[in-house]
Design a protein around this motif. Sequence first.
Motif, PDB file in Angstrom:
ATOM      1  N   GLN A 288       1.061  -1.186  -0.186  1.00 59.31           N
ATOM      2  CA  GLN A 288      -0.229  -0.092   0.089  1.00 59.31           C
ATOM      3  C   GLN A 288       1.458   0.949  -0.027  1.00 59.31           C
ATOM      4  N   GLY A 289       1.988   1.325   1.200  1.00 64.11           N
ATOM      5  CA  GLY A 289       3.239   2.662   1.009  1.00 64.11           C
ATOM      6  C   GLY A 289       3.375   2.718  -0.836  1.00 64.11           C
ATOM      7  N   ILE A 290       3.977   1.486  -0.526  1.00 67.97           N
ATOM      8  CA  ILE A 290       5.539   1.960  -1.892  1.00 67.97           C
ATOM      9  C   ILE A 290       4.516   1.188  -3.542  1.00 67.97           C
ATOM     10  N   TRP A 291       4.452   0.132  -3.598  1.00 67.08           N
ATOM     11  CA  TRP A 291       4.205  -0.788  -4.655  1.00 67.08           C
ATOM     12  C   TRP A 291       3.393  -0.365  -5.195  1.00 67.08           C
ATOM     13  N   LEU A 292       2.072  -0.870  -4.649  1.00 66.48           N
ATOM     14  CA  LEU A 292       0.807  -0.125  -5.513  1.00 66.48           C
ATOM     15  C   LEU A 292       0.684   1.112  -6.573  1.00 66.48           C
ATOM     16  N   PRO A 293       0.949   2.505  -4.863  1.00 63.06           N
ATOM     17  CA  PRO A 293       1.596   3.072  -5.835  1.00 63.06           C
ATOM     18  C   PRO A 293       1.956   3.988  -7.048  1.00 63.06           C
ATOM     19  N   LEU A 294       3.316   3.166  -6.898  1.00 61.24           N
ATOM     20  CA  LEU A 294       4.459   3.398  -7.720  1.00 61.24           C
ATOM     21  C   LEU A 294       3.920   2.631  -9.390  1.00 61.24           C
ATOM     22  N   HIS A 295       2.654   1.741  -8.711  1.00 58.59           N
ATOM     23  CA  HIS A 295       2.102   1.025 -10.240  1.00 58.59           C
ATOM     24  C   HIS A 295       1.049   1.738 -10.642  1.00 58.59           C
ATOM     25  N   GLY A 296       0.606   3.044 -10.423  1.00 64.97           N
ATOM     26  CA  GLY A 296      -0.502   3.445 -10.597  1.00 64.97           C
ATOM     27  C   GLY A 296      -1.914   3.379  -9.830  1.00 64.97           C
ATOM     28  N   LEU A 432      13.583  12.666   4.598  1.00 64.25           N
ATOM     29  CA  LEU A 432      12.667  13.218   4.437  1.00 64.25           C
ATOM     30  C   LEU A 432      11.900  14.325   3.812  1.00 64.25           C
ATOM     31  N   GLU A 433      13.281  15.460   5.151  1.00 60.61           N
ATOM     32  CA  GLU A 433      12.982  16.705   5.033  1.00 60.61           C
ATOM     33  C   GLU A 433      13.522  17.181   3.582  1.00 60.61           C
ATOM     34  N   ALA A 434      14.740  16.757   2.815  1.00 57.99           N
ATOM     35  CA  ALA A 434      15.479  16.836   2.047  1.00 57.99           C
ATOM     36  C   ALA A 434      14.210  16.815   0.855  1.00 57.99           C
ATOM     37  N   GLY A 435      13.420  15.637   1.022  1.00 61.63           N
ATOM     38  CA  GLY A 435      12.569  15.489   0.048  1.00 61.63           C
ATOM     39  C   GLY A 435      12.037  17.041   0.101  1.00 61.63           C
ATOM     40  N   LEU A 436      11.371  17.286   1.091  1.00 57.27           N
ATOM     41  CA  LEU A 436      10.091  18.383   0.850  1.00 57.27           C
ATOM     42  C   LEU A 436      10.545  19.810   0.787  1.00 57.27           C
ATOM     43  N   ARG A 437      11.668  19.638   1.003  1.00 54.11           N
ATOM     44  CA  ARG A 437      12.634  21.076   0.668  1.00 54.11           C
ATOM     45  C   ARG A 437      12.612  20.920  -0.756  1.00 54.11           C
ATOM     46  N   LEU A 489       4.006  16.841  -4.606  1.00 58.72           N
ATOM     47  CA  LEU A 489       4.383  15.581  -3.687  1.00 58.72           C
ATOM     48  C   LEU A 489       2.821  14.693  -3.278  1.00 58.72           C
ATOM     49  N   THR A 490       1.573  14.882  -4.015  1.00 64.22           N
ATOM     50  CA  THR A 490       0.565  14.452  -3.232  1.00 64.22           C
ATOM     51  C   THR A 490       0.376  13.403  -4.415  1.00 64.22           C
ATOM     52  N   GLY A 491       1.459  13.170  -5.551  1.00 67.01           N
ATOM     53  CA  GLY A 491       1.240  12.051  -6.649  1.00 67.01           C
ATOM     54  C   GLY A 491       1.686  10.410  -6.318  1.00 67.01           C
ATOM     55  N   ASN A 492       1.481  10.399  -6.974  1.00 70.95           N
ATOM     56  CA  ASN A 492       2.101   8.898  -6.548  1.00 70.95           C
ATOM     57  C   ASN A 492       3.245   8.005  -6.415  1.00 70.95           C
ATOM     58  N   LYS A 493       4.078   9.161  -7.173  1.00 75.04           N
ATOM     59  CA  LYS A 493       5.718   8.556  -7.124  1.00 75.04           C
ATOM     60  C   LYS A 493       7.006   9.202  -6.053  1.00 75.04           C
ATOM     61  N   PHE A 494       6.123  10.629  -6.109  1.00 71.89           N
ATOM     62  CA  PHE A 494       6.822  11.181  -4.620  1.00 71.89           C
ATOM     63  C   PHE A 494       7.122  10.386  -3.046  1.00 71.89           C
ATOM     64  N   PHE A 495       6.173   9.838  -2.621  1.00 68.21           N
ATOM     65  CA  PHE A 495       6.249   9.719  -1.579  1.00 68.21           C
ATOM     66  C   PHE A 495       6.983   7.745  -1.722  1.00 68.21           C
ATOM     67  N   PRO A 496       6.352   7.127  -2.136  1.00 64.91           N
ATOM     68  CA  PRO A 496       6.602   6.023  -2.138  1.00 64.91           C
ATOM     69  C   PRO A 496       8.715   5.807  -2.501  1.00 64.91           C
ATOM     70  N   ASN A 497       8.968   6.708  -3.278  1.00 65.33           N
ATOM     71  CA  ASN A 497      10.340   7.110  -3.558  1.00 65.33           C
ATOM     72  C   ASN A 497      11.004   7.104  -2.867  1.00 65.33           C
ATOM     73  N   LEU A 498      10.775   8.362  -2.189  1.00 65.11           N
ATOM     74  CA  LEU A 498      11.063   8.961  -0.899  1.00 65.11           C
ATOM     75  C   LEU A 498      11.263   7.621   0.420  1.00 65.11           C
TER      76      LEU A 498
END
Length: 550
Positions: A288-296, A432-437, A489-498
């Motif tokens: 739920q947190g990584i694989w599925l969002p990265l696959h759309g 996380l801090e570096a990615g958000l900034r 930031l709210t897309g499917n790629k940002f957080f899973p990649n982070l």
Amino acid sequence: MFMATVDSSIVIISMPAIFRGIHLDPFAAGNISYLLWMIMGYLLVTAVLVVTLGRLGDIVGRVRMYNLGFVVFTAASVALSFDPMHGGAGALWLILWRVVQALGGAMLMANSAAILTDAFPAHQRGMALGINQISALSGQFVGLVLGGLLSAWDWRAVFWVNVPVGVFGTIWAYRSLRELSARRKARIDWWGNIAFAGGCGLLLVSITYGIQPYGSDTMGWTSPKVLAGLIGGAALLVVFGIVETRVPEPMFHLGLFRNRHFAAGNAASLLASIARGGLQFMLIIWLQGIWLPLHGYDFADTPLWAGIFLLPLTAGFLLSGPLSGALSDRFGVRWFTTGGLVLFGGSFIGLLLLPITFPYWAFALLIMCNGMGSGMFSAPNTSAIMSSVPAAYRGAASGMRSTFQNSGTSLSIGVFFSLLIVGLAHRLPGTLEAGLRAQGVPASVAHHAASLPPVSTVFSAFLGVNPVQTLLGPSGVLHTLPARNQAVLTGNKFFPNLISGPFHHGLIIVFATAAAMSLLAATASALRGNPRPVELPPAGRRAGAKAAKQ
């Protein structure tokens, strides 16, 4: 058994719909406890009460206790589906009735294996107990899919689904089941019951609070209350052991552990449950947190799809369990139990070696092997345990077996979740801090979001909520950013990649621990020897067949 264990997992996937239905924000201050108790309360009650209810079945009748369990379980399901309140009060209603539902489930769990052992002769017992055990284990994973499907329609349907099954089962049980065991009058061991329930309860409650944040710490293991609970629980279990050696009619005869098959079977069951119990949580968070969002897949849709993508695990159980149980009746249990645990442990090593964005076919093959290994072990092991005790103590023995299994699951969640959080706490904040900034989030807001306990981030993914919205939503800064940055930031790629790097580090620790537990369980299983099934004379077979038919 299937119905009882489905309810230990059906609410996991249904949590987002349940919290929306009762209008409660699970991420608001203090609300994480509601979430954890919704999941852990059922497991805790069943783990604590099964020995007591199994022993009570030995005294007043196993069928009587089993039938009453159906009534209690069904009544609680009705009450859960008619939650009249909202907010914290609505959550407390659900938690309290889940506890009552768990009481009914514990009556079923404690006595079902004993009833089957009474009814079936030794040369058919492995098959019968195999079907029963695999129904229980597969229920844990079918509940994930069922919860996703039903909660997409209406969150109350998660509890409605039990009602027709419970009503039918109650009527069928009272009409059809007959008491085959010889009831033996005995005094209830009150002090033993109190010490055991208190000790197990304190330990499992402390584990539940240990995985929650405490003060500035990411988890609560340093909390004085948690430490006092762990020490007090262990002390009460020591008292339980002393009491059971002193009273004339103990709740549980500790002398049964002198039987190598009983002791080794339960040790292997506890270790395997610890290895398996937290697995579904780790896999769900991974999906739920990584694989599925990265696959759309949208975050809101990931709970349902996580359950669907875990179906090979259930298929492995269903394929190997009854077959292994039947074959173990002919060839003995040791090779099936030990071989199953080796396959089980090997699948964890395979999962450990998978890349974080794995090809699904490899993931499906590994979790199917995990399910097959667990099924190969569970059915013959249950048969060996139940066949190794005198008939008069089968209820208590079945309860003790269930206690080891359920306690192992609760302990596993605490251990694996803590290992995962430890891995995230060391690596996630800086990343996380570096990615958000980098996406224009002000330094102070990015630092604050990165310093929040990782448990909130993990639960966001677990509940199908975009974790970035959980982290930045309260500050309101998200809406002040340029549209392009908001979309990233709210897309499917940002957080899973982070999170993939820190999360994978935690997963390696978790799966390595699970593999080690599996191999220890395989060693314990191998040490039991290879008892052959008892060969009944023709008259005995006819009597056993008649009992089974009745």
